[in-house]
Design an enzyme around this catalytic site. Structure first.
Site, PDB file in Angstrom:
ATOM      1  N   ASP A   1       0.435  -7.428 -30.147  1.00 35.44           N
ATOM      2  CA  ASP A   1       1.209  -6.636 -30.502  1.00 35.44           C
ATOM      3  C   ASP A   1       2.915  -5.871 -30.589  1.00 35.44           C
ATOM      4  OD1 ASP A   1      -0.414  -3.594 -31.894  1.00 35.44           O
ATOM      5  OD2 ASP A   1       1.371  -3.314 -31.982  1.00 35.44           O
ATOM      6  N   ILE A   2       3.733  -5.957 -31.932  1.00 33.38           N
ATOM      7  CA  ILE A   2       4.920  -6.495 -31.212  1.00 33.38           C
ATOM      8  C   ILE A   2       5.610  -4.866 -31.560  1.00 33.38           C
ATOM      9  CG2 ILE A   2       5.563  -4.926 -33.938  1.00 33.38           C
ATOM     10  CD1 ILE A   2       7.263  -7.262 -34.753  1.00 33.38           C
TER      11      ILE A   2
ATOM     12  N   ASN B   1      -9.173   0.803 -35.545  1.00 34.26           N
ATOM     13  CA  ASN B   1      -8.554   2.141 -36.271  1.00 34.26           C
ATOM     14  C   ASN B   1      -9.410   1.463 -37.604  1.00 34.26           C
ATOM     15  OD1 ASN B   1      -7.310   3.435 -34.304  1.00 34.26           O
ATOM     16  ND2 ASN B   1      -5.306   2.302 -34.377  1.00 34.26           N
TER      17      ASN B   1
ATOM     18  N   GLY C   1      -5.601   5.808 -38.588  1.00 33.57           N
ATOM     19  CA  GLY C   1      -4.227   5.442 -37.521  1.00 33.57           C
ATOM     20  C   GLY C   1      -4.240   3.612 -37.544  1.00 33.57           C
ATOM     21  N   GLN C   2      -5.601   3.477 -39.013  1.00 36.96           N
ATOM     22  CA  GLN C   2      -5.264   2.511 -39.017  1.00 36.96           C
ATOM     23  C   GLN C   2      -4.009   1.864 -40.339  1.00 36.96           C
ATOM     24  OE1 GLN C   2      -8.128   0.307 -42.051  1.00 36.96           O
ATOM     25  NE2 GLN C   2      -7.908  -1.521 -41.205  1.00 36.96           N
ATOM     26  N   SER C   3      -3.238   0.650 -40.230  1.00 38.84           N
ATOM     27  CA  SER C   3      -1.558   0.777 -40.929  1.00 38.84           C
ATOM     28  C   SER C   3      -1.663  -0.688 -41.453  1.00 38.84           C
ATOM     29  CB  SER C   3      -0.511   0.764 -40.149  1.00 38.84           C
ATOM     30  OG  SER C   3      -0.373   0.323 -38.990  1.00 38.84           O
TER      31      SER C   3
ATOM     32  N   HIS D   1      -8.790  -5.699 -37.589  1.00 34.91           N
ATOM     33  CA  HIS D   1      -8.055  -5.786 -36.535  1.00 34.91           C
ATOM     34  C   HIS D   1      -8.791  -5.142 -35.334  1.00 34.91           C
ATOM     35  CE1 HIS D   1      -5.189  -3.225 -37.952  1.00 34.91           C
ATOM     36  NE2 HIS D   1      -5.228  -2.825 -36.984  1.00 34.91           N
TER      37      HIS D   1
ATOM     38  N   HIS E   1      -7.819  -3.835 -31.819  1.00 30.10           N
ATOM     39  CA  HIS E   1      -6.534  -3.897 -30.222  1.00 30.10           C
ATOM     40  C   HIS E   1      -7.470  -4.110 -29.201  1.00 30.10           C
ATOM     41  CE1 HIS E   1      -3.209  -1.459 -32.742  1.00 30.10           C
ATOM     42  NE2 HIS E   1      -4.520  -1.060 -33.849  1.00 30.10           N
TER      43      HIS E   1
HETATM   44  P1  AMP Z   1      -3.191  -0.659 -36.915  1.00 28.09           P
HETATM   45  O1  AMP Z   1      -2.127   1.087 -36.696  1.00 28.09           O
HETATM   46  O2  AMP Z   1      -4.317  -0.157 -35.842  1.00 28.09           O
HETATM   47  O3  AMP Z   1      -3.502  -0.684 -38.487  1.00 28.09           O
HETATM   48  O4  AMP Z   1      -2.341  -1.626 -35.868  1.00 28.09           O
HETATM   49  C1  AMP Z   1      -1.778  -2.269 -36.740  1.00 28.09           C
HETATM   50  C2  AMP Z   1      -1.037  -3.073 -35.118  1.00 28.09           C
HETATM   51  O5  AMP Z   1      -0.189  -3.647 -35.966  1.00 28.09           O
HETATM   52  C3  AMP Z   1       0.591  -1.595 -35.099  1.00 28.09           C
HETATM   53  O6  AMP Z   1       0.062  -1.626 -33.957  1.00 28.09           O
HETATM   54  C4  AMP Z   1       1.511  -2.698 -35.492  1.00 28.09           C
HETATM   55  O7  AMP Z   1       2.159  -2.354 -33.732  1.00 28.09           O
HETATM   56  C5  AMP Z   1       1.296  -3.997 -34.713  1.00 28.09           C
HETATM   57  N1  AMP Z   1       2.873  -4.649 -36.049  1.00 28.09           N
HETATM   58  C6  AMP Z   1       2.663  -4.461 -36.881  1.00 28.09           C
HETATM   59  N2  AMP Z   1       3.579  -5.575 -37.478  1.00 28.09           N
HETATM   60  C7  AMP Z   1       3.265  -6.216 -36.565  1.00 28.09           C
HETATM   61  C8  AMP Z   1       3.564  -7.617 -36.261  1.00 28.09           C
HETATM   62  N3  AMP Z   1       4.684  -8.396 -37.360  1.00 28.09           N
HETATM   63  N4  AMP Z   1       3.179  -8.425 -35.262  1.00 28.09           N
HETATM   64  C9  AMP Z   1       2.148  -7.919 -34.027  1.00 28.09           C
HETATM   65  N5  AMP Z   1       2.137  -6.959 -34.572  1.00 28.09           N
HETATM   66  C10 AMP Z   1       2.471  -5.911 -35.581  1.00 28.09           C
END
Ligand code: AMP
Length: 112
Positions: A29-30, A85, A91-93, A98, A100
């Site tokens: 994760d970034i 999420n 909290g899904q963005s 995916h 975690h």
């Molecule tokens: P969620 O909020 O459950 O949808 O998780 C999305 C996750 O993706 C978050 O923890 C972000 O930090 C992670 N994320 C977003 N862009 C990247 C990326 N380019 N590489 C790795 N992780 C990312």
């Protein structure tokens, strides 16, 4: 149009990949929330867990087993947390399913 994670799969976006097989891919994760924080994604585009169907049963089971393998490989096999999420309010963005995989520290319950 491919999501951010679709572009990680196609290598259009760089990622620190820690595991890959024919069905799924895992990368760091970034914005890590724990010393070990990896995202495990299916190569098939499934937006949310709730969009998965019985046709995805074997894939989801495969990912659960892969999550354990990855946690163990990263030294977190004895204590890790798996989080999915589902939906923006949870909290899904990124709308490519995916998991975690979080490890390397203690966790409290209930989660926030
Ligand atoms: P969620 O909020 O459950 O949808 O998780 C999305 C996750 O993706 C978050 O923890 C972000 O930090 C992670 N994320 C977003 N862009 C990247 C990326 N380019 N590489 C790795 N992780 C990312």
């Amino acid at each position: 149009m491919a999501t951010l994670f679709g572009k990680v799969i196609s290598r259009e976006i760089p990622a620190d990949i820690v595991y890959e097989d024919d069905q799924c891919l895992a990368f760091r994760d970034i914005n890590p929330q724990a010393p070990t924080h990896v995202l495990l994604i299916p190569k098939k585009e499934i937006p949310r867990l709730v969009d998965a169907t019985s046709a995805d049963q074997a894939l989801l089971g495969h990912m659960m087993v892969a999550a354990g393998t990855i946690a163990r490989q990263l030294g977190a096999g004895d204590a890790f947390r798996l989080v999915v999420n589902n939906g923006a309010q949870a909290g899904q963005s990124v709308f490519h399913l995916h998991m975690h995989i979080l490890g390397g520290r203690g966790f409290t319950w209930p989660p926030g």
